[in-house]
Enzyme design. Structure first.
Site, PDB file in Angstrom:
ATOM      1  N   LYS A   1       0.835  -1.207   0.000  1.00  0.00           N
ATOM      2  CA  LYS A   1       0.000   0.000   0.000  1.00  0.00           C
ATOM      3  C   LYS A   1       0.874   1.263   0.000  1.00  0.00           C
ATOM      4  O   LYS A   1       0.618   2.192  -0.758  1.00  0.00           O
ATOM      5  CB  LYS A   1      -0.898  -0.001   1.244  1.00  0.00           C
ATOM      6  CG  LYS A   1      -1.595   1.322   1.495  1.00  0.00           C
ATOM      7  CD  LYS A   1      -2.352   1.336   2.798  1.00  0.00           C
ATOM      8  CE  LYS A   1      -1.551   1.684   4.016  1.00  0.00           C
ATOM      9  NZ  LYS A   1      -1.187   3.105   4.182  1.00  0.00           N
ATOM     10  N   ASN A   2       1.901   1.260   0.847  1.00  0.00           N
ATOM     11  CA  ASN A   2       2.703   2.475   0.987  1.00  0.00           C
ATOM     12  C   ASN A   2       3.606   2.734  -0.211  1.00  0.00           C
ATOM     13  O   ASN A   2       4.239   3.784  -0.311  1.00  0.00           O
ATOM     14  CB  ASN A   2       3.545   2.415   2.268  1.00  0.00           C
ATOM     15  CG  ASN A   2       2.692   2.675   3.506  1.00  0.00           C
ATOM     16  OD1 ASN A   2       1.505   2.962   3.382  1.00  0.00           O
ATOM     17  ND2 ASN A   2       3.298   2.564   4.671  1.00  0.00           N
TER      18      ASN A   2
ATOM     19  N   ARG B   1      -4.134  10.462   5.074  1.00  0.00           N
ATOM     20  CA  ARG B   1      -3.095  11.480   5.160  1.00  0.00           C
ATOM     21  C   ARG B   1      -2.181  11.483   3.926  1.00  0.00           C
ATOM     22  O   ARG B   1      -1.643  12.508   3.532  1.00  0.00           O
ATOM     23  CB  ARG B   1      -2.244  11.167   6.389  1.00  0.00           C
ATOM     24  CG  ARG B   1      -2.245  12.238   7.394  1.00  0.00           C
ATOM     25  CD  ARG B   1      -1.234  11.934   8.458  1.00  0.00           C
ATOM     26  NE  ARG B   1      -0.375  13.078   8.619  1.00  0.00           N
ATOM     27  CZ  ARG B   1       0.794  13.197   8.060  1.00  0.00           C
ATOM     28  NH1 ARG B   1       1.278  12.241   7.312  1.00  0.00           N
ATOM     29  NH2 ARG B   1       1.494  14.299   8.250  1.00  0.00           N
TER      30      ARG B   1
ATOM     31  N   CYS C   1      -4.089  12.972  13.560  1.00  0.00           N
ATOM     32  CA  CYS C   1      -4.665  11.644  13.440  1.00  0.00           C
ATOM     33  C   CYS C   1      -4.350  10.908  14.719  1.00  0.00           C
ATOM     34  O   CYS C   1      -3.625  11.400  15.568  1.00  0.00           O
ATOM     35  CB  CYS C   1      -4.164  10.925  12.200  1.00  0.00           C
ATOM     36  SG  CYS C   1      -2.459  10.490  12.265  1.00  0.00           S
TER      37      CYS C   1
ATOM     38  N   ARG D   1       1.576  14.480  13.514  1.00  0.00           N
ATOM     39  CA  ARG D   1       1.973  14.196  12.124  1.00  0.00           C
ATOM     40  C   ARG D   1       1.898  15.418  11.205  1.00  0.00           C
ATOM     41  O   ARG D   1       1.097  15.463  10.277  1.00  0.00           O
ATOM     42  CB  ARG D   1       1.130  13.052  11.551  1.00  0.00           C
ATOM     43  CG  ARG D   1       1.288  11.786  12.318  1.00  0.00           C
ATOM     44  CD  ARG D   1       0.551  10.636  11.685  1.00  0.00           C
ATOM     45  NE  ARG D   1       1.310  10.034  10.599  1.00  0.00           N
ATOM     46  CZ  ARG D   1       0.920   8.912   9.982  1.00  0.00           C
ATOM     47  NH1 ARG D   1      -0.200   8.318  10.321  1.00  0.00           N
ATOM     48  NH2 ARG D   1       1.650   8.405   9.022  1.00  0.00           N
ATOM     49  N   PRO D   2       2.743  16.399  11.449  1.00  0.00           N
ATOM     50  CA  PRO D   2       2.718  17.594  10.594  1.00  0.00           C
ATOM     51  C   PRO D   2       3.321  17.332   9.210  1.00  0.00           C
ATOM     52  O   PRO D   2       3.877  16.256   8.967  1.00  0.00           O
ATOM     53  CB  PRO D   2       3.604  18.580  11.369  1.00  0.00           C
ATOM     54  CG  PRO D   2       4.515  17.726  12.168  1.00  0.00           C
ATOM     55  CD  PRO D   2       3.781  16.451  12.478  1.00  0.00           C
TER      56      PRO D   2
ATOM     57  N   ASP E   1       5.369   0.457  11.872  1.00  0.00           N
ATOM     58  CA  ASP E   1       4.120  -0.169  11.411  1.00  0.00           C
ATOM     59  C   ASP E   1       4.003  -1.637  11.835  1.00  0.00           C
ATOM     60  O   ASP E   1       2.975  -2.267  11.586  1.00  0.00           O
ATOM     61  CB  ASP E   1       4.005  -0.057   9.883  1.00  0.00           C
ATOM     62  CG  ASP E   1       3.629   1.351   9.444  1.00  0.00           C
ATOM     63  OD1 ASP E   1       3.314   2.187  10.307  1.00  0.00           O
ATOM     64  OD2 ASP E   1       3.643   1.619   8.219  1.00  0.00           O
TER      65      ASP E   1
ATOM     66  N   ARG F   1      -8.398  -0.095   5.466  1.00  0.00           N
ATOM     67  CA  ARG F   1      -7.593   0.899   4.744  1.00  0.00           C
ATOM     68  C   ARG F   1      -6.338   0.266   4.158  1.00  0.00           C
ATOM     69  O   ARG F   1      -5.845   0.725   3.123  1.00  0.00           O
ATOM     70  CB  ARG F   1      -7.162   2.035   5.692  1.00  0.00           C
ATOM     71  CG  ARG F   1      -8.255   3.017   6.019  1.00  0.00           C
ATOM     72  CD  ARG F   1      -7.665   4.208   6.775  1.00  0.00           C
ATOM     73  NE  ARG F   1      -6.393   4.557   6.178  1.00  0.00           N
ATOM     74  CZ  ARG F   1      -5.316   4.950   6.845  1.00  0.00           C
ATOM     75  NH1 ARG F   1      -5.353   5.090   8.148  1.00  0.00           N
ATOM     76  NH2 ARG F   1      -4.199   5.226   6.214  1.00  0.00           N
TER      77      ARG F   1
END
Ligand code: UD1
Length: 427
Positions: free
Chosen positions: A22-23, A95, A119, A124-125, A311, A403
C-alpha cells in the site's frame, strides 16, 4: 460500521500470498500526475486507501481505469491537470493524499491540498514537505484549512539543496517527485531509505527521471523538462508479510508466506528470532514461520528503515504478551502510538506505558472481549491478540484495517482462523 468476530486458539496452517505494498502504491499512483502519458501499475493491493487515492486523482482530472473490481491493475492518465485540488473530504480519510502536492505543483505550478490534520497516532505535521517546496521556489500559504502552493509567474520549481531535519517517508517521496520535474539539480539529504521510496525511484526512472543514490540517505535528482508514461509492478507489502509472520508464531502454527520479499523484513526477522520464533527464508519470495513453545521476551525499539518498522510495533506487542519474561518496546517514530496497548490490557495483557516505552510482562492468558481499533496497524495488533485469546473477541471500527490490509478475513480464514466480518452493525 463493520466489526470482526474472532474465536481464538486455532493454530494457522498453510500458505498465504502477500499483496502489493500500500505504501508503495500510493506514491506511485500520485507520480502519474507528473506526466500526460499513461502510467500502468500492477500488483496494486485491493485496499480502501487505494480507492481513496484513485478518487482523489480522478477529482484532480486524471482518468483512472481498472480492469475489474477488485483489481490489482490500474492505469492512470493525467492528460491535463485542470483542477489541482485535493479536497478535505478525501484528505481527511487518508493522510497520504499529501503525496499529490509535490507532483501537482511541479507539473502545473499550482496545487491546492487540504491540510491533513491530526490523526490518532500523533500530530503528524507536513512542515518538512512545505519547507522543501519553499526552498525550491514555491510560495506556500494556508487558508481555510487548505494549503496553496504555487510557483510565481507560472514558472517551474528550481533545484535546491534540502536537508530534512527529520527523516520523513512521504516527505522524501513528495520532494523526489517534485524535483524530477524541476529546473536544475536537487540534492536531498537525510532521506528515508524505505523500500517504498526505492520503488518510487524505480518508477520515476522508467518515466525518464534522473535520480542517483537509491537506498542511501542522499538523493541527487537532475530535473528534466517532461516525463513520460511507464509500466511498473508494485513491490510486496512487507508489513502485511510481517503481520502474517507474527500470526503464524503467535498461534503456534506453521505458515508459508509467498509473494513476499524477505530482504525487506531483515529487522523483523532478526527480532522474531531473538524472541524465539523460527523463521526460515525458503527463497527470494517465500518464508516459512512456525510456532515456538519457547517464546521469550525481547526488547525492541522502532526505527526508520532498515530498522524495525513502527508499522509492525502493535503486532510485535501482541507477540510479546505471549512471551516468557519482559519485553521493553520503544516507539521512536510517532508520539501516541500505544493506543492498542490499553485494549490488549482489557484482554488480560500485562503492559505498562511510560512515555515512549511500553513494558510487556508475559506470558499472559488473553481472553476475548469487545475492543476498538484506533488506527490501521493497531487493528492488526488486536486481530493477532484475538487469534490467541480464549473465547470471542469482537473488534469494532475495522474500517481502519480495511484501509491497508487486503482481504484479511479471507486470507486468515484460508489458513484456519476462526474470524468473520459482521457487516454494518451500528455501534
Ligand atoms: C509513512 C507511512 C506510515 C509509516 C511512517 C513511518 C505511507 C503512506 N505511510 O508515513 O505507514 O508509519 O511513514 O514509517 O508511506 N514529521 C514531521 N514533519 C513532517 C513530516 C513528518 O515532523 O513534515 C514527523 C512525523 O510526525 C513523524 C516522523 O516525522 O513523527 C515520521 O513521519 P513520516 O515518515 O513523514 O510518516 P509518513 O510519511 O506520514
Amino acid at each position: 460500521m463493520d466489526k470482526f468476530r474472532i474465536r481464538g486458539g486455532k493454530p494457522l496452517h498453510g500458505k498465504v500470498a502477500i499483496g502489493g505494498a500500500k505504501n508503495s502504491a500510493l506514491p506511485l499512483m500520485a507520480a502519474a500526475l507528473l506526466t500526460p502519458e499513461p502510467i500502468t501499475l500492477h500488483n496494486v493491493p485491493t485496499v480502501r486507501d487505494i480507492v481513496t487515492m484513485a478518487k482523489l486523482l480522478a477529482f484532480m482530472s486524471a482518468r483512472v481505469s481498472t480492469q475489474d473490481i477488485p483489481s490489482t491493475h490500474y492505469t492512470i492518465e493525467a492528460a491535463s491537470l485542470n483542477d489541482a485540488v485535493a479536497p478535505y473530504e478525501l484528505v481527511k480519510t487518508m493522510r497520504a493524499s499529501i503525496l499529490t502536492l509535490g507532483p501537482a505543483v511541479a507539473r502545473s505550478g499550482y496545487a491546492h491540498v487540504s491540510l491533513p490534520g491530526g490523526c490518532a497516532i500523533g500530530a503528524r505535521p507536513v512542515d518538512l514537505h512545505l519547507a522543501a517546496l519553499e526552498k525550491m521556489g514555491a510560495e506556500v500559504t494556508t487558508e481555510h484549512g487548505y494549503l496553496f502552493a504555487r510557483v510565481p509567474k507560472g514558472g517551474r520549481l528550481k533545484g535546491a539543496n534540502v536537508a530534512f531535519e527529520k527523516i520523513t517517508v512521504t516527505g522524501t517521496e513528495n520532494i523526489l517527485m517534485a524535483a524530477s520535474l524541476a529546473d536544475g539539480v536537487t540534492v536531498l539529504e537525510n532521506c528515508a531509505r524505505e523500500p517504498e521510496v526505492t520503488d518510487l525511484i524505480h518508477l520515476l526512472r522508467k518515466m525518464g527521471a534522473q535520480i542517483e543514490g537509491e537506498g542511501t540517505p542522499v538523493l541527487t535528482i537532475r530535473g528534466v523538462s517532461a516525463l513520460h508514461g511507464a509500466t511498473h509492478s508494485i513491490i510486496p507489502d512487507r508489513i502485511e508479510a510481517g503481520t502474517f509472520l507474527v500470526a503464524g508464531a503467535i498461534t503456534n502454527g506453521d505458515l508459508t508466506i509467498t509473494n513476499c520479499n524477505p530482504a525487506h523484513l531483515s529487522a523483523v526477522i532478526a527480532q522474531l528470532t531473538r524472541a524465539g520464533v523460527p523463521v526460515e527464508i525458503c527463497d527470494a519470495t517465500t518464508m516459512r514461520v512456525r510456532g515456538s513453545k519457547n517464546l521469550v521476551g525481547a526488547d525492541m525499539t522502532t526505527q526508520e528503515y532498515p530498522g524495525f518498522a513502527t508499522d509492525m510495533q502493535a503486532q510485535y506487542m501482541a507477540l510479546a504478551t505471549q512471551a516468557q519474561g519482559t519485553s521493553v518496546i520503544g516507539e521512536t517514530i510517532f508520539e501516541n502510538r500505544f493506543l492498542h496497548a490499553s485494549e490488549m490490557m482489557r484482554m488480560g495483557a500485562n503492559i505498562s506505558i511510560d512515555g515512549h516505552r511500553a513494558v510487556v510482562h508475559g506470558p499472559a492468558k488473553l481472553s476475548g472481549t469487545m475492543v476498538q481499533a484506533s488506527d490501521l496497524r493497531a487493528s492488526a495488533g488486536l486481530v493477532l491478540a484475538g487469534l490467541v485469546a480464549e473465547g470471542e473477541t469482537i473488534i469494532d471500527r475495522v474500517y481502519h484495517i480495511d484501509r491497508g490490509y487486503e482481504q484479511i478475513v479471507e486470507k486468515l480464514r484460508a489458513v484456519g482462523a476462526n474470524i468473520e466480518r459482521i457487516h454494518g452493525v451500528s455501534s
